[in-house]
Write an enzyme that holds these catalytic residues in place. Structure first.
Site, PDB file in Angstrom:
ATOM      1  N   LYS A   1      60.106  -7.970  96.826  1.00 10.61           N
ATOM      2  CA  LYS A   1      61.460  -7.894  97.384  1.00 10.61           C
ATOM      3  C   LYS A   1      61.853  -9.091  98.218  1.00 10.61           C
ATOM      4  O   LYS A   1      61.063  -9.592  99.008  1.00 10.61           O
ATOM      5  CB  LYS A   1      61.551  -6.681  98.316  1.00 10.61           C
ATOM      6  CG  LYS A   1      61.474  -5.351  97.635  1.00 10.61           C
ATOM      7  CD  LYS A   1      61.862  -4.312  98.655  1.00 10.61           C
ATOM      8  CE  LYS A   1      61.382  -2.932  98.297  1.00 10.61           C
ATOM      9  NZ  LYS A   1      61.127  -2.171  99.510  1.00 10.61           N
TER      10      LYS A   1
ATOM     11  N   ARG B   1      36.455  -7.706 103.961  1.00  9.69           N
ATOM     12  CA  ARG B   1      36.796  -7.655 105.391  1.00  9.69           C
ATOM     13  C   ARG B   1      35.583  -7.386 106.272  1.00  9.69           C
ATOM     14  O   ARG B   1      35.524  -7.859 107.403  1.00  9.69           O
ATOM     15  CB  ARG B   1      37.850  -6.576 105.638  1.00  9.69           C
ATOM     16  CG  ARG B   1      39.225  -7.037 105.222  1.00  9.69           C
ATOM     17  CD  ARG B   1      40.270  -5.991 105.476  1.00  9.69           C
ATOM     18  NE  ARG B   1      41.591  -6.591 105.390  1.00  9.69           N
ATOM     19  CZ  ARG B   1      42.720  -5.904 105.420  1.00  9.69           C
ATOM     20  NH1 ARG B   1      42.687  -4.588 105.532  1.00  9.69           N
ATOM     21  NH2 ARG B   1      43.883  -6.513 105.337  1.00  9.69           N
TER      22      ARG B   1
ATOM     23  N   GLY C   1      48.621  -9.151 100.839  1.00 15.07           N
ATOM     24  CA  GLY C   1      47.651  -8.240 100.240  1.00 15.07           C
ATOM     25  C   GLY C   1      47.519  -8.408  98.735  1.00 15.07           C
ATOM     26  O   GLY C   1      46.422  -8.632  98.207  1.00 15.07           O
TER      27      GLY C   1
ATOM     28  N   GLY D   1      50.670  -8.917 106.198  1.00 13.43           N
ATOM     29  CA  GLY D   1      51.768  -8.887 107.171  1.00 13.43           C
ATOM     30  C   GLY D   1      51.524  -9.829 108.337  1.00 13.43           C
ATOM     31  O   GLY D   1      52.414 -10.572 108.754  1.00 13.43           O
TER      32      GLY D   1
HETATM   33  P1  ADP Z   1      52.051  -9.408  98.804  1.00 14.43           P
HETATM   34  O1  ADP Z   1      51.314  -8.099  99.000  1.00 14.43           O
HETATM   35  O2  ADP Z   1      51.133 -10.470  98.300  1.00 14.43           O
HETATM   36  O3  ADP Z   1      52.840  -9.804 100.003  1.00 14.43           O
HETATM   37  P2  ADP Z   1      54.277  -8.064  97.556  1.00 14.43           P
HETATM   38  O4  ADP Z   1      53.763  -6.773  98.074  1.00 14.43           O
HETATM   39  O5  ADP Z   1      55.529  -8.612  98.104  1.00 14.43           O
HETATM   40  O6  ADP Z   1      53.115  -9.180  97.621  1.00 14.43           O
HETATM   41  O7  ADP Z   1      54.552  -7.943  95.999  1.00 14.43           O
HETATM   42  C1  ADP Z   1      53.590  -7.524  95.083  1.00 14.43           C
HETATM   43  C2  ADP Z   1      54.153  -6.588  94.063  1.00 14.43           C
HETATM   44  O8  ADP Z   1      55.288  -7.150  93.427  1.00 14.43           O
HETATM   45  C3  ADP Z   1      53.148  -6.298  92.992  1.00 14.43           C
HETATM   46  O9  ADP Z   1      52.904  -4.905  92.957  1.00 14.43           O
HETATM   47  C4  ADP Z   1      53.818  -6.790  91.722  1.00 14.43           C
HETATM   48  O10 ADP Z   1      53.565  -5.969  90.596  1.00 14.43           O
HETATM   49  C5  ADP Z   1      55.286  -6.723  92.075  1.00 14.43           C
HETATM   50  N1  ADP Z   1      56.075  -7.601  91.205  1.00 14.43           N
HETATM   51  C6  ADP Z   1      56.006  -8.939  91.130  1.00 14.43           C
HETATM   52  N2  ADP Z   1      56.853  -9.409  90.181  1.00 14.43           N
HETATM   53  C7  ADP Z   1      57.470  -8.325  89.633  1.00 14.43           C
HETATM   54  C8  ADP Z   1      58.475  -8.156  88.618  1.00 14.43           C
HETATM   55  N3  ADP Z   1      58.994  -9.202  87.974  1.00 14.43           N
HETATM   56  N4  ADP Z   1      58.880  -6.901  88.364  1.00 14.43           N
HETATM   57  C9  ADP Z   1      58.353  -5.854  89.024  1.00 14.43           C
HETATM   58  N5  ADP Z   1      57.423  -5.948  89.984  1.00 14.43           N
HETATM   59  C10 ADP Z   1      56.974  -7.169  90.287  1.00 14.43           C
HETATM   60 MG    MG Z   2      51.970  -6.061  98.932  1.00 10.39          MG
END
Ligand code: ADP
Ligand code: MG
Length: 396
Positions: free
Chosen positions: A202, A38, A354, A377
């Site tokens: 989620k 960054r 992230g 976000g």
């Molecule tokens: P981003 O930050 O890229 O938007 P998220 O924060 O939504 O992504 O999701 C990332 C998290 O989701 C990671 O910590 C990852 O370990 C978790 N994750 C992904 N698939 C699974 C799974 N099948 N079971 C548990 N956790 C998971």
């Molecule tokens: Mg995340």
């Protein structure tokens, strides 16, 4: 001009006091900057302002110090890293972002020099978008530049209230680049097939973006824990896997809407399962055969191949959310496979989020993406709404 916002190269900067909001909210480890992406990303705007003869005042937050000074969140280590990019300059860090100390540091600046203000979140007014706090930040300032894309979805004082007090304002190079890349994905004449890959923790976090994507994409490939909720909604038994029970109806309605719109939704056909999240032992099973005592932690080899095949033909790709619990290398294969498939795609590819970006950086494939967003976000909000509070605040 970009969507009614002036860019830094269109502003008169010579001899001016320029407040530049940057996003130096970098990961720290043992009191040192652990990832300087960054900081590096903001250097183009900083150097441009310096070379134009501005007196550059950098403002940023770091972490969540909750509105009071806290040495653990001091920008001291960040100032050292910034100094490494500007070896022939002295970078002064003010002991506070407002008040007498800051005034002195700012008034001592000569044309072409840079100062860094201490953490903006040492004051409660930053997160509450307090106009009085913004007014203090605006003292002496003649130009405002926002180059902090990662924070533009937040209505904070240095992002929203502050630019309302300064006439001359615009977007830095990084912000402009982010908006330009994401705008490409919002064009009605986007190159097709347009494929989105969604994963992560989620469904509830991503519902807005999912519904928006249904209006524009040709296919959505779903992985990660998010896929579990969809599979469960289709009647699969997933053992101990992470599922959002209260989102099953929502998942069903999304699948119905996709069908109505003719959007193809791909869900995992096989998963990598394990008896514990920390384990390195696993097996790959069909989604019909998840053992009752196991967690689904990654997409399986079959699913990887199907997703790869779909991505190979895509001409536009947006990816957010890892395909599995990638922090454990045993469950990072699906995420790596998707990263490789997207990197090999001939189309325009964007990754935002992230954890997703961290995963892409780990694979070393970041350079082969069309755009790697510095904001998680913010990129999702912009893609969904085409607007960000911090960008709106730059329109006068
Ligand atoms: P981003 O930050 O890229 O938007 P998220 O924060 O939504 O992504 O999701 C990332 C998290 O989701 C990671 O910590 C990852 O370990 C978790 N994750 C992904 N698939 C699974 C799974 N099948 N079971 C548990 N956790 C998971
Ligand atoms: Mg995340």
């Amino acid at each position: 001009m970009l969507n009614g916002v002036r860019t830094i190269d269109e502003l008169e900067l010579a001899g001016k006091y320029v407040f530049m909001r940057v996003d130096f909210n970098v990961p720290m480890k043992d009191g040192k900057v652990n990832d300087r992406t960054r900081i590096e990303a903001a250097m183009q705007s900083i150097l441009h302002a310096m070379n134009a003869g501005a007196k550059v005042v950098l403002g940023t937050h770091l972490g969540r110090p909750k509105g009071k000074p806290n040495l653990a969140f001091s920008l001291e280590p960040v100032a050292h890293t910034v100094a490494e990019y500007l070896p022939s300059h002295e970078i002064v860090l003010s002991d506070d972002c407002i008040g007498d100390g800051a005034r002195k540091v700012i008034r001592d600046l000569r044309d072409g020099q840079v100062a860094l203000l201490e953490n903006l979140r040492f004051h409660p007014g930053e997160s509450t978008n307090d106009i009085a706090f913004a007014r203090e930040l605006s003292t002496d300032m003649q130009v405002y530049i926002n180059d902090a894309f990662g924070v533009c979805h937040r209505e904070h004082a240095s992002i929203c209230a502050l630019p309302s007090l300064i006439d001359q304002k615009g977007a830095g190079f990084l912000l402009a680049k982010e908006l330009h890349a994401l705008d490409k994905l919002r064009q009605p004449d986007i190159a097709r097939p347009y494929v989105a890959v969604l994963g992560g923790a989620k469904v509830s976090d991503k519902i807005g973006i999912l519904e928006m994507l249904l209006q524009s994409v040709d296919a959505i490939l779903i992985g990660g824990a998010m896929a579990n909720t969809f599979l469960c909604a289709q009647g699969h038994q997933l053992g101990y896997s992470r599922i959002e029970e209260d989102k099953l109806a929502l998942a069903r309605s999304i699948l119905d809407k996709a069908k109505e719109r003719g959007v193809e939704v791909l869900l995992p056909s096989d998963v990598r399962v394990s008896k514990s999240l920390e384990s390195t032992e696993f097996e790959e099973v069909s989604v019909n055969r998840v053992p009752a005592d196991s967690y689904a932690l990654d997409i399986g080899a079959d699913t990887c191949a199907r997703y790869r095949e779909r991505l190979r033909r895509a001409l536009s790709v947006f990816w957010n959310g890892p395909m599995g619990l990638f922090e454990n290398p045993a469950f990072a294969e699906g995420t790596k496979a998707v990263a490789r498939a997207i990197a090999e795609s001939p189309g325009f590819t964007v990754v935002g989020g992230g954890d997703s970006v961290a995963a892409v950086e780990q694979t070393g494939l970041a350079k082969r993406f069309g755009h790697v967003s510095t904001g998680g976000g913010a990129s999702l909000v912009y893609l969904e709404r085409g607007k960000l509070p911090g960008v709106e605040a730059l329109k006068s």
